[in-house]
Scaffold this motif. Structure first.
Motif, PDB file in Angstrom:
ATOM      1  N   MET A  44      -4.815   0.650   0.213  1.00  0.00           N
ATOM      2  CA  MET A  44      -4.785  -0.774  -0.080  1.00  0.00           C
ATOM      3  C   MET A  44      -6.230  -1.236  -0.197  1.00  0.00           C
ATOM      4  O   MET A  44      -7.027  -1.020   0.712  1.00  0.00           O
ATOM      5  CB  MET A  44      -4.080  -1.537   1.041  1.00  0.00           C
ATOM      6  N   SER A  45      -6.539  -1.868  -1.304  1.00  0.00           N
ATOM      7  CA  SER A  45      -7.909  -2.320  -1.556  1.00  0.00           C
ATOM      8  C   SER A  45      -8.315  -3.443  -0.616  1.00  0.00           C
ATOM      9  O   SER A  45      -7.535  -4.349  -0.339  1.00  0.00           O
ATOM     10  CB  SER A  45      -8.028  -2.814  -2.999  1.00  0.00           C
ATOM     11  N   ALA A  46      -9.547  -3.378  -0.145  1.00  0.00           N
ATOM     12  CA  ALA A  46     -10.151  -4.499   0.563  1.00  0.00           C
ATOM     13  C   ALA A  46     -11.100  -5.244  -0.371  1.00  0.00           C
ATOM     14  O   ALA A  46     -11.739  -6.202   0.037  1.00  0.00           O
ATOM     15  CB  ALA A  46     -10.895  -4.007   1.800  1.00  0.00           C
ATOM     16  N   ILE A  47     -11.177  -4.795  -1.624  1.00  0.00           N
ATOM     17  CA  ILE A  47     -12.004  -5.470  -2.626  1.00  0.00           C
ATOM     18  C   ILE A  47     -11.137  -6.410  -3.448  1.00  0.00           C
ATOM     19  O   ILE A  47     -11.440  -7.581  -3.600  1.00  0.00           O
ATOM     20  CB  ILE A  47     -12.729  -4.440  -3.523  1.00  0.00           C
ATOM     21  N   ASP A  48     -10.017  -5.901  -3.971  1.00  0.00           N
ATOM     22  CA  ASP A  48      -9.050  -6.739  -4.678  1.00  0.00           C
ATOM     23  C   ASP A  48      -8.020  -7.157  -3.631  1.00  0.00           C
ATOM     24  O   ASP A  48      -6.955  -6.558  -3.497  1.00  0.00           O
ATOM     25  CB  ASP A  48      -8.403  -5.944  -5.812  1.00  0.00           C
ATOM     26  N   PHE A  49      -8.354  -8.192  -2.861  1.00  0.00           N
ATOM     27  CA  PHE A  49      -7.682  -8.462  -1.599  1.00  0.00           C
ATOM     28  C   PHE A  49      -7.702  -9.952  -1.290  1.00  0.00           C
ATOM     29  O   PHE A  49      -8.661 -10.646  -1.612  1.00  0.00           O
ATOM     30  CB  PHE A  49      -8.465  -7.693  -0.518  1.00  0.00           C
ATOM     31  N   GLY A  56      -3.442  -6.653  -0.554  1.00  0.00           N
ATOM     32  CA  GLY A  56      -4.439  -5.863  -1.272  1.00  0.00           C
ATOM     33  C   GLY A  56      -3.812  -5.051  -2.379  1.00  0.00           C
ATOM     34  O   GLY A  56      -2.677  -4.587  -2.256  1.00  0.00           O
ATOM     35  N   LYS A  57      -4.539  -4.874  -3.440  1.00  0.00           N
ATOM     36  CA  LYS A  57      -4.070  -4.074  -4.571  1.00  0.00           C
ATOM     37  C   LYS A  57      -3.923  -2.620  -4.130  1.00  0.00           C
ATOM     38  O   LYS A  57      -4.777  -2.079  -3.424  1.00  0.00           O
ATOM     39  CB  LYS A  57      -5.083  -4.167  -5.712  1.00  0.00           C
ATOM     40  N   LEU A  83      -4.237   1.166  -4.725  1.00  0.00           N
ATOM     41  CA  LEU A  83      -5.055   2.043  -5.563  1.00  0.00           C
ATOM     42  C   LEU A  83      -4.623   3.490  -5.306  1.00  0.00           C
ATOM     43  O   LEU A  83      -4.847   4.023  -4.215  1.00  0.00           O
ATOM     44  CB  LEU A  83      -6.546   1.886  -5.219  1.00  0.00           C
ATOM     45  N   TYR A  91      -4.676   7.480  -5.481  1.00  0.00           N
ATOM     46  CA  TYR A  91      -5.717   8.495  -5.583  1.00  0.00           C
ATOM     47  C   TYR A  91      -5.601   9.192  -6.926  1.00  0.00           C
ATOM     48  O   TYR A  91      -4.512   9.534  -7.380  1.00  0.00           O
ATOM     49  CB  TYR A  91      -5.604   9.517  -4.451  1.00  0.00           C
TER      50      TYR A  91
END
Length: 147
Positions: free
Chosen positions: A113-118, A139-140, A142, A144
């Motif tokens: 789970m993204s912490a950037i797109d969040f 979160g988005k 992502l 692997y």
């Protein structure tokens, strides 16, 4: 001016003026969680946001510039945390982190789970048995990459 001094000045001015994080967030048209994080030095305000905040808090251009410095995220965190509230969140991850990971993998596949797109929201729910706090993490996913 370094970011730590800036943060201290913003918090002091906020307290002196009895202004809430919610008030500041609304003034710059942002979420309270993101705004608070940026005030605490974990995100960056743009020039217009920094100007509005400094106008509200009667702070000078040096603070305005410092609010726009790119942060070093998470560097001030003590591990394990010593603040009781933060420690309980850490404890939740210690106890349920593997469970969260397994359920995410089962539902979405191998990824994170993204912490950037969040985004995050915090809600208080009144309850006769004791008020509740809801923390909503969004979160988005992502996956692997295989190569």
């Amino acid at each position: 001016m370094n970011r730590e001094v800036c943060t201290a000045m913003v918090i002091e001015a906020k307290q002196q003026k009895q202004i809430t994080y919610q008030y500041i967030a609304q003034a710059i048209n942002r979420n309270i969680v993101w705004t608070t994080s940026a005030i605490l030095g974990q995100n960056t305000f743009d020039a217009n946001e920094a100007k509005i905040i400094c106008e509200i808090l009667d702070l000078d251009v040096n603070v305005e510039k410092a609010l726009q410095i790119f942060p070093e995220k998470g560097v001030s965190a003590i591990m394990p945390p010593t603040d009781p509230l933060i420690y309980r969140l850490y404890e939740i991850v210690l106890v349920y982190g593997e469970t969260i990971k397994e359920v995410i993998h089962e539902k979405a596949g191998d990824g994170i789970m993204s912490a950037i797109d969040f985004t995050m929201d915090i809600e208080k729910e009144e309850n006769p048995k004791g008020d509740r706090i809801k923390i909503i993490l969004d979160g988005k996913f992502l996956a692997y990459k295989k190569w």
